[in-house]
Design a protein around this motif. Structure first.
Motif, short mmCIF file in Angstrom:
data_model
loop_
_atom_site.label_atom_id
_atom_site.label_comp_id
_atom_site.label_asym_id
_atom_site.label_seq_id
_atom_site.Cartn_x
_atom_site.Cartn_y
_atom_site.Cartn_z
N VAL A 182 -0.58 2.99 -2.68
CA VAL A 182 -1.05 2.84 -4.00
C VAL A 182 -1.62 1.51 -4.11
CG1 VAL A 182 -0.52 2.80 -6.52
CG2 VAL A 182 0.48 4.46 -5.10
N HIS A 183 -2.81 1.53 -4.62
CA HIS A 183 -3.54 -0.01 -4.88
C HIS A 183 -4.13 -0.05 -6.37
CE1 HIS A 183 -5.42 -3.82 -3.52
NE2 HIS A 183 -6.57 -3.14 -4.04
N GLU A 184 -3.82 -1.09 -7.03
CA GLU A 184 -4.41 -0.97 -8.52
C GLU A 184 -4.17 0.33 -9.14
OE1 GLU A 184 -8.20 -2.75 -8.38
OE2 GLU A 184 -7.64 -4.91 -7.43
N PHE A 185 -2.98 0.88 -9.01
CA PHE A 185 -2.65 1.90 -9.77
C PHE A 185 -3.49 3.08 -9.45
CE2 PHE A 185 -1.97 -1.57 -12.58
CZ PHE A 185 -0.39 -1.59 -12.79
N ILE A 186 -4.06 3.18 -8.28
CA ILE A 186 -5.06 4.29 -7.64
C ILE A 186 -4.25 4.91 -6.31
CG2 ILE A 186 -7.19 5.01 -6.44
CD1 ILE A 186 -8.58 2.75 -7.97
N LYS A 187 -4.05 6.27 -6.34
CA LYS A 187 -3.25 6.62 -5.34
C LYS A 187 -4.09 7.02 -4.06
CE LYS A 187 -1.02 10.76 -5.24
NZ LYS A 187 -0.22 11.71 -5.69
N PHE A 188 -3.79 6.64 -2.82
CA PHE A 188 -4.66 7.28 -1.72
C PHE A 188 -3.82 7.82 -0.74
CE2 PHE A 188 -6.61 3.29 -3.18
CZ PHE A 188 -7.94 3.47 -3.25
N ASN A 189 -4.29 8.95 -0.08
CA ASN A 189 -3.70 9.61 0.99
C ASN A 189 -4.33 9.67 2.21
OD1 ASN A 189 -3.39 11.34 -1.96
ND2 ASN A 189 -1.35 11.42 -0.42
N PHE A 190 -3.73 9.31 3.35
CA PHE A 190 -4.07 8.77 4.50
C PHE A 190 -3.58 9.90 5.44
CE2 PHE A 190 -4.71 4.65 2.44
CZ PHE A 190 -6.16 4.63 2.48
N ILE A 191 -4.51 10.29 6.36
CA ILE A 191 -3.74 11.18 7.70
C ILE A 191 -3.62 10.02 8.90
CG2 ILE A 191 -4.09 13.06 9.29
CD1 ILE A 191 -5.81 14.37 7.13
N THR A 192 -2.49 9.95 9.55
CA THR A 192 -2.37 9.00 10.54
C THR A 192 -1.87 9.84 11.79
OG1 THR A 192 -0.11 8.58 10.42
CG2 THR A 192 -1.53 7.28 8.70
N ASP A 193 -1.91 9.20 12.91
CA ASP A 193 -1.83 10.11 14.05
C ASP A 193 -1.07 9.01 15.19
OD1 ASP A 193 -1.43 11.88 15.92
OD2 ASP A 193 -3.57 12.53 15.97
N ALA A 194 -0.53 9.75 16.28
CA ALA A 194 -0.25 8.57 17.38
C ALA A 194 -1.28 8.04 17.99
CB ALA A 194 0.62 9.71 18.55
N GLY A 195 -1.06 6.83 18.41
CA GLY A 195 -2.15 6.05 19.10
C GLY A 195 -3.12 5.25 18.01
N VAL A 196 -2.64 5.14 16.70
CA VAL A 196 -3.33 4.20 15.90
C VAL A 196 -2.40 3.32 15.12
CG1 VAL A 196 -5.09 5.77 15.59
CG2 VAL A 196 -3.04 5.88 14.07
#
Length: 199
Positions: free
Chosen positions: A21-35
């Motif tokens: 959450v940044h400045e009341f905006i929600k973000f969704n991120f996909i992450t993975d091994a190796g990052v």
């Protein structure tokens, strides 16, 4: 040993989804091994995003990982910013594409080791440097950044004191000039530098 600043497609995938959450905006991120920072947005990136001034113009998220910085900036300044994200890690770039779609933003994505495949100049360059790549690699990035900023462009860097922030500051002064290097943030061992370019 694998490092997130290299590209290793032989690693087994372990995709997961995180929220930020940044400045009341929600973000969704996909992450993975190796990052980098796959378990959640790292503290330094969070500090950086929380202390950047309002940005506009052509902006480069250099060494973007799964895309947090560039995607957040593209979302909050959508009408005034043109974001490019680059990384040498192909898995990270695949995640950037997924995450930009997931967060409904448009960015340009480039595979590049440093500035090797980046011919453009920018109004803003944002960097959370790959500390474990070593000072010679990072200092070379600083030197190349000098040639990739537009007149009155800005280079923003977040780095910890224990990772050599003060020596990095001296190197930046050497490259850009003492009068062009500023500390935007200094607290609990974390520094954010703003470097201003003038030809």
């Amino acid at each position: 040993m694998n490092h997130y600043f290299n590209s290793n497609e032989n690693l087994q995938h372990k995709e997961t989804e995180i929220e930020y959450v940044h400045e009341f905006i929600k973000f969704n991120f996909i992450t993975d091994a190796g990052v980098f920072s796959r378990g959640g947005v790292d503290y330094a990136t969070n500090i950086l995003l929380g202390n950047l001034p309002v940005l506009s113009g052509k902006t480069l998220d250099l060494g973007c990982g799964y895309g947090c910085i560039g995607i957040v900036l593209a979302k909050i300044y959508v009408k005034n910013i043109d974001v490019t994200m680059s990384d040498v890690n192909e898995r990270a770039l695949d995640l950037c594409a997924k995450n930009s779609n997931k967060n409904d933003i448009s960015v340009k994505i480039i595979k590049s080791e440093g500035f090797k495949n980046i011919p453009d100049k920018f109004d803003n360059i944002i960097l959370n440097p790959p500390i474990h790549a070593g000072k010679p690699v990072i200092y070379n990035i600083y030197s190349e950044a000098f040639y990739h900023l537009n007149e009155n462009g800005r280079f923003y860097i977040v780095i910890q004191k224990k990772h050599g922030a003060l020596s990095h500051k001296e190197k930046l002064k050497e490259i850009f000039g003492n009068e062009n290097c500023f500390v935007l943030y200094s607290k609990k061992g974390f520094f954010i530098f703003e470097i201003r370019f003038s030809a």
